[in-house]
Design an enzyme around this catalytic site. Structure first.
Site, PDB file in Angstrom:
ATOM      1  N   LYS A   1      16.824  35.151 -36.040  1.00  0.00           N
ATOM      2  CA  LYS A   1      16.448  33.834 -35.519  1.00  0.00           C
ATOM      3  C   LYS A   1      14.958  33.678 -35.809  1.00  0.00           C
ATOM      4  CE  LYS A   1      14.791  31.364 -32.731  1.00  0.00           C
ATOM      5  NZ  LYS A   1      13.670  30.461 -33.100  1.00  0.00           N
TER       6      LYS A   1
ATOM      7  N   GLY B   1       6.612  38.427 -30.681  1.00  0.00           N
ATOM      8  CA  GLY B   1       6.147  37.125 -30.213  1.00  0.00           C
ATOM      9  C   GLY B   1       5.239  37.273 -29.009  1.00  0.00           C
TER      10      GLY B   1
ATOM     11  N   GLU C   1       7.324  43.710 -29.712  1.00  0.00           N
ATOM     12  CA  GLU C   1       6.007  43.738 -30.351  1.00  0.00           C
ATOM     13  C   GLU C   1       5.321  42.446 -29.944  1.00  0.00           C
ATOM     14  OE1 GLU C   1       3.098  43.337 -32.305  1.00  0.00           O
ATOM     15  OE2 GLU C   1       4.127  43.379 -34.238  1.00  0.00           O
TER      16      GLU C   1
ATOM     17  N   CYS D   1      -1.045  39.473 -34.470  1.00  0.00           N
ATOM     18  CA  CYS D   1      -1.043  40.096 -33.145  1.00  0.00           C
ATOM     19  C   CYS D   1      -2.103  41.200 -33.071  1.00  0.00           C
ATOM     20  CB  CYS D   1       0.334  40.631 -32.803  1.00  0.00           C
ATOM     21  SG  CYS D   1       1.010  41.630 -34.118  1.00  0.00           S
TER      22      CYS D   1
ATOM     23  N   GLU E   1      -5.420  36.619 -24.969  1.00  0.00           N
ATOM     24  CA  GLU E   1      -5.228  36.473 -26.415  1.00  0.00           C
ATOM     25  C   GLU E   1      -5.372  35.000 -26.790  1.00  0.00           C
ATOM     26  OE1 GLU E   1      -1.221  37.134 -27.979  1.00  0.00           O
ATOM     27  OE2 GLU E   1      -2.116  38.246 -29.634  1.00  0.00           O
TER      28      GLU E   1
HETATM   29  P1  ADP Z   1       4.859  31.097 -29.558  1.00  0.00           P
HETATM   30  O1  ADP Z   1       4.764  30.771 -28.103  1.00  0.00           O
HETATM   31  O2  ADP Z   1       3.593  31.540 -30.125  1.00  0.00           O
HETATM   32  O3  ADP Z   1       5.577  30.066 -30.391  1.00  0.00           O
HETATM   33  P2  ADP Z   1       7.107  32.758 -28.972  1.00  0.00           P
HETATM   34  O4  ADP Z   1       6.935  34.126 -28.460  1.00  0.00           O
HETATM   35  O5  ADP Z   1       7.562  31.729 -28.003  1.00  0.00           O
HETATM   36  O6  ADP Z   1       5.749  32.387 -29.662  1.00  0.00           O
HETATM   37  O7  ADP Z   1       8.084  32.745 -30.226  1.00  0.00           O
HETATM   38  C1  ADP Z   1       8.508  33.860 -30.935  1.00  0.00           C
HETATM   39  C2  ADP Z   1       9.986  33.724 -31.234  1.00  0.00           C
HETATM   40  O8  ADP Z   1      10.686  33.710 -29.998  1.00  0.00           O
HETATM   41  C3  ADP Z   1      10.377  32.429 -31.944  1.00  0.00           C
HETATM   42  O9  ADP Z   1      11.419  32.693 -32.865  1.00  0.00           O
HETATM   43  C4  ADP Z   1      10.886  31.567 -30.814  1.00  0.00           C
HETATM   44  O10 ADP Z   1      11.795  30.570 -31.208  1.00  0.00           O
HETATM   45  C5  ADP Z   1      11.579  32.589 -29.948  1.00  0.00           C
HETATM   46  N1  ADP Z   1      11.765  32.195 -28.549  1.00  0.00           N
HETATM   47  C6  ADP Z   1      11.040  31.314 -27.820  1.00  0.00           C
HETATM   48  N2  ADP Z   1      11.531  31.209 -26.568  1.00  0.00           N
HETATM   49  C7  ADP Z   1      12.597  32.044 -26.500  1.00  0.00           C
HETATM   50  C8  ADP Z   1      13.517  32.413 -25.470  1.00  0.00           C
HETATM   51  N3  ADP Z   1      13.456  31.895 -24.260  1.00  0.00           N
HETATM   52  N4  ADP Z   1      14.460  33.326 -25.768  1.00  0.00           N
HETATM   53  C9  ADP Z   1      14.526  33.896 -26.998  1.00  0.00           C
HETATM   54  N5  ADP Z   1      13.701  33.590 -27.997  1.00  0.00           N
HETATM   55  C10 ADP Z   1      12.742  32.675 -27.769  1.00  0.00           C
END
Ligand code: ADP
Length: 490
Positions: A184, A237, A259, A293, A388
């Site tokens: 994803k 993320g 990570e 990161c 961060e």
């Molecule tokens: P940012 O806030 O910098 O966009 P995220 O950590 O939210 O970074 O995003 C990293 C990944 O996690 C992306 O692929 C995003 O779509 C996904 N993501 C965001 N929210 C969720 C969630 N609640 N559950 C699973 N994946 C998520």
């Protein structure tokens, strides 16, 4: 437009999810736009996958794992990974352009990241037939052996800052170990993960080995992290999303590798080579506009060399060319308007708290640009010293002695990377031993490679990617004990 292996020559993958070897629309038929952060224009429309699509992808990955992937000999997996490396290599420029359009990052940086992706496939191709078990000494009447077997269906939720690189980093070891994958990618930059489907298909990977469900985090991401049909989950993320993913995976007791972020220090002692240190520090914070990161986002500098080092840094910051990714500048835009506003908010917070702002220029009518910025005179209690920022912003703090440097280095919730600049080998090794960081770099930032295990502690997450250590995430250990009868001693 001419086609090559299903991907138009412009590099934009067909709109759709990639499930079971086929391009397919989302079950809802919904799509969303992915933008070029340099121009704010739509690059492509992409399928908006949801829970039903994630179900389909996990089912396809399960079938591929139970079928063709399970039957594949390790040497054949090695061959398919090598072929993927060569195919990606032959299309590297197309992928670099696609990555730059989707993220805004300078073209040279995209090229270097794509070379890194090729390297992931080559490195783990070499490992595929060396994932060995052991025999355990229980004495002459037993044979105890271990088998490192694949987990099954691996899920990969990846961020937008180095989109294809973050996919390949976990995908290549997962495939090498005999797993299948559902990816994803981040909704802000999903295109190269989709285009990779074609590379893997061309390389000969069976349908269902690699599946991509594009969509939003709260929909496709949440569905994947809470899916009972996945056997391992790798998430890269932010910390809040990492928590949500961990909670969702906890329902199914799915093992998770996290990570997350960092606030990594670059520590400059008074004996350091200041010209070299200034180059490394600027690279550590301004590469990818600070959106890594492990960006070296806190400069801790000895008071005795603060003046001369800042002078050198200000000069380098002023020289940086900021601009649209396709013009191949030193620094491109940030990924989105939201991210730009967040970073500008931190700069304002630093200024209001009393930091001295030294900034380069970034004046563009369009695009999510932020000028490379030094925040000098930061105190440890300020927000910009602890949180961060994920932008081209360096927080500068000073210290008087080694103890104070050590205390400052560890004064955040994170523990990802640390950079040390000194000519004193004992001091370097002392800090490398003691600093709270999973990845320590002495006298060169962003050093090491695909071979070097990478990961953090504290709020930076846990588990290790890259190197042979990453294979542990994608294998389970089975122990078999056999009683050998017929030779009993009196
Ligand atoms: P940012 O806030 O910098 O966009 P995220 O950590 O939210 O970074 O995003 C990293 C990944 O996690 C992306 O692929 C995003 O779509 C996904 N993501 C965001 N929210 C969720 C969630 N609640 N559950 C699973 N994946 C998520």
């Amino acid at each position: 437009m001419s086609e090559r292996g299903g991907v138009p020559a412009g590099g934009i993958p067909p709109g759709g999810l990639f499930i079971d070897g086929q391009w397919t629309p989302a079950r809802s038929a919904a799509t969303f736009a992915t933008l070029d952060p340099s121009t704010e224009e739509t690059v492509a429309r992409v399928a908006r996958g949801g829970p039903a699509d994630v179900d389909d992808a996990v089912r396809a990955a399960r079938a591929a794992f139970a079928g063709p992937c399970r039957r594949m000999a390790p040497v054949d997996r090695a061959l398919l990974l090598t072929r993927a490396a060569r195919t990606l290599e032959s299309r590297a420029e197309e992928f670099a352009i696609l990555e730059t359009r989707d993220t805004g990052k300078p073209l040279s940086l995209s090229r270097s990241e794509i070379r890194g992706c090729v390297r992931y496939f080559d490195y783990y191709a070499g490992a595929a037939d060396k994932i060995q078990g052991e025999t355990v000494p229980l004495g002459p009447d037993y044979l105890d052996y271990t088998v490192r077997e694949p987990c099954g269906v691996t899920a990969h939720i990846t961020p937008w800052n180095a989109p294809l690189s973050m996919v390949c980093r976990s995908l290549a070891p997962a495939l090498a170990a005999g797993n299948t994958a559902v990816v994803k990618p981040a909704e802000q930059a999903p295109l190269t993960a989709l285009a990779l489907a074609d590379v893997l298909r061309e390389a000969g990977w069976p349908a269902g080995a690699y599946n991509v469900v594009t969509g939003f985090g709260g929909e496709a991401g949440a569905a994947l992290s809470g899916h009972p049909g996945i056997d391992s989950l790798t998430f890269t993320g932010s910390v809040p999303t990492g928590r949500a993913v961990l909670r969702a995976a906890g329902e199914n007791i799915t093992p998770v590798l996290l990570e997350l972020g960092g606030k990594s220090p670059q520590i400059v002692f008074d004996d350091a080579d200041l010209d070299h240190a200034a180059d490394e520090i600027a690279k550590g914070i301004f590469t990818n506009a600070g959106q890594y990161c492990d960006a070296g986002s806190r400069l801790l500098v000895h008071t005795a060399v603060h003046g001369p080092l800042l002078e050198r840094l200000a000069e380098r910051t002023a020289r940086l060319r900021v601009g649209p990714g396709m013009d191949d500048p030193d620094v491109g835009p940030l990924i989105s308007a939201a991210q730009r506003d967040r970073v500008l908010g931190y700069i304002d917070a630093g200024r209001s708290a009393g930091a001295h702002v030294v900034a380069g220029a970034a004046d563009f009518p369009k695009g999510y640009f932020v000028a490379p910025t030094l925040l000098d005179g930061v105190r440890p209690d300020m927000l910009v010293a602890r949180e961060e920022i994920f932008g081209p912003v360096l927080a500068v703090l000073t210290f008087g002695g080694d103890d104070e440097a050590a205390e400052l280095a560890d004064a955040t919730d994170y523990g990802l990377a640390a950079g040390i600049h000194t000519r004193d080998v004992d001091r370097a090794l002392r800090f490398a031993r003691d600093v709270r960081a999973g990845y320590v770099m002495v006298n060169e930032y962003f050093t090491g490679g695909v071979e070097s295990p990478f990961g953090g502690s504290g709020h930076s997450g846990y588990g290790r990617e890259r190197g042979l250590a990453a294979l542990d995430n994608y294998t389970r250990l089975r122990n078999v004990v056999v009683r050998i009868k017929g030779d009993e001693r009196p």
